[in-house]
Write an enzyme that holds these catalytic residues in place. Sequence first.
Site, PDB file in Angstrom:
ATOM      1  N   LYS A 189      40.716   8.757  -0.474  1.00  0.00           N
ATOM      2  CA  LYS A 189      40.643   7.736  -0.382  1.00  0.00           C
ATOM      3  C   LYS A 189      40.158   6.465  -0.891  1.00  0.00           C
ATOM      4  CE  LYS A 189      38.427   5.151   2.727  1.00  0.00           C
ATOM      5  NZ  LYS A 189      38.546   3.989   2.493  1.00  0.00           N
ATOM      6  N   GLU A 263      27.468   8.276  -6.657  1.00  0.00           N
ATOM      7  CA  GLU A 263      27.298   6.820  -7.573  1.00  0.00           C
ATOM      8  C   GLU A 263      27.063   6.189  -6.372  1.00  0.00           C
ATOM      9  OE1 GLU A 263      27.248   7.771  -9.952  1.00  0.00           O
ATOM     10  OE2 GLU A 263      28.309   9.446 -11.481  1.00  0.00           O
ATOM     11  N   CYS A 298      28.693  -2.156 -10.303  1.00  0.00           N
ATOM     12  CA  CYS A 298      26.697  -1.291 -10.292  1.00  0.00           C
ATOM     13  C   CYS A 298      26.184  -1.168 -11.663  1.00  0.00           C
ATOM     14  CB  CYS A 298      27.045   0.048  -9.802  1.00  0.00           C
ATOM     15  SG  CYS A 298      28.554   1.104 -10.746  1.00  0.00           S
ATOM     16  N   GLU A 400      20.879  -5.823  -4.649  1.00  0.00           N
ATOM     17  CA  GLU A 400      22.241  -5.782  -5.365  1.00  0.00           C
ATOM     18  C   GLU A 400      23.224  -7.079  -5.003  1.00  0.00           C
ATOM     19  OE1 GLU A 400      24.715  -2.598  -4.885  1.00  0.00           O
ATOM     20  OE2 GLU A 400      25.247  -2.346  -7.011  1.00  0.00           O
TER      21      GLU A 400
END
Length: 509
Positions: A189, A263, A298, A400
């Site tokens: 996807k 992840e 990330c 973040e």
Amino acid sequence: MSEQSVLSPPTGAASPPTQLMLIGGNWVEAADGEWREITSPGHRGHLLARVPRGNATDVDRAVIAAREAFPAWRDQHFKERQRVLLRIADALEGRAEELARVTAADTGNALRTQARPEAALLVDLFRYFGGVAGEVKGTTLPAGATQLQYTRQEPLGVVGAILPWNSPLMIAGFKVPAALAAGNTIVLKAAEDAPLSILLMAEICEEFLPPGVLNVVTGTGRAAGNALVEHPGVDKISFTGSTEVGRGIASKAGERLAHLSLELGGKNPSIVFPGAVTDELIEGLVLSSRISRQGQSCTAGSRLYLHRDVHDEVLARLAERLGAMKVGDPLDESSDIGSVINETQFDSITEYLQDGLANPALHVEVGGLPPTSGPLAEGFFHVPTLFSGGDNSFRLAREEIFGPVVVAIAWEDVDDVVRMANDTAYGLGAYVWSSDINLAITTAHRLEAGWVQVNQGGGQVVGQSYGGYKQSGIGREVSLEGMIAGFTQTKQINVRLGHGATPAPRTGP
Ligand code: NAD
């Protein structure tokens, strides 16, 4: 697959090229005929392409195709899968520039600094997993002359892989060749905002793969992504994306006891010890901050812990270096930094900057709010921003941001900086900078992170382990060991040998 390149000059917003999804070896529209427009983040509103808005029906078609393809793909000698993966690597390499240009166009990642290295890493990962395809080995137990006891590492079946938009090719490279080498089939996807490089990758792979071995569905997370997670025909969900979405996916996959790896996000510490402030250190800090990826990584070292002895000098030199970086059109060779992915991310980063600017303890060393006029106002461009005066309790040091924003925090005591570095829910990456290698390594061992780099700040390299501690993720997939752990399951076989041999004990659950 499209008749017209997404890199063609704009032909008018009304007729962007049409790309189709890959299901069972066919390039198809969504079952309900819905489309989604993909725009260029570097040029607000410029339509790059339209792709099918896949939904649960399309996911179901793709899962059926992947299930049908699975036994034959699984049952081959490994060298057949190896041969295919190596041929794909060559083909991807032959079209690496095209892959890089499409990446720059749909993600906004600058061609020279980011998109080309991503395409190159994809090639390396196909070659690496092709190379180690024969290492998916079991063990034998020395169980005596009358017993043959051994294990097989068998593929899981159909892997549902879900990608984020920040580095689609690199992250597809972490999943697709590993899952295929181990004998699985895949439904991939793509991220809704950056599917184009993935469709091109699939077009290249398709030439060498049997139908249904790799399927790509485009569409939203809520419709296509969710349908994949909930589909009973999907044996494993391999997800890369935000911690928030990952948590929801884990709960749904857990409900039906599917295999899962995650992840997720990071808020990564970068610890600078006292010592010479060299150009190498400054370059390493620029690299580790992932500023040239607009901070949309990330593993961005976004919490910069500077020892007081070097604090002012590092800040001054880093600010000068960041200020000299060129933000601009992702497809322009001279751009060091491209554009962020979309308006939502652009606004979110702006809001973090406003939060920082309103905090009297923080000082802007370089950067600030994005330009409101000139060419950079034409796209979603943020400039590199370095705040000093940070504290671990500040929102900018805890959340973040996923933007080109670094917060520097001063420190004096090693135990204290390790405590601050570990004082986060995340645990993905970390960086330690010191010429005292003992100190650097002992500090690295104390950090709660899945990947620590010492005196360097580059991206993942082929063959290494990669994954998060704490809320940055679960599971490993990227190395040989990761492929075995993440894409296979162990079957134990115990065989009684010989005539009249003593039967194995009848104990156990
Ligand atoms: P996201 O979580 O919003 O989306 C990731 C993918 O999940 C997309 O394909 C999306 O369509 C899909 N999705 C969204 N909702 C879903 C649902 N309910 N069910 C199933 N699928 C769903 O993340 P993003 O904004 O695309 O990417 C940025 C995030 O990804 C950041 O947090 C970043 O740290 C993280 N990330 C992590 C890594 C890593 O390796 N740890 C790498 C890259 C990005």
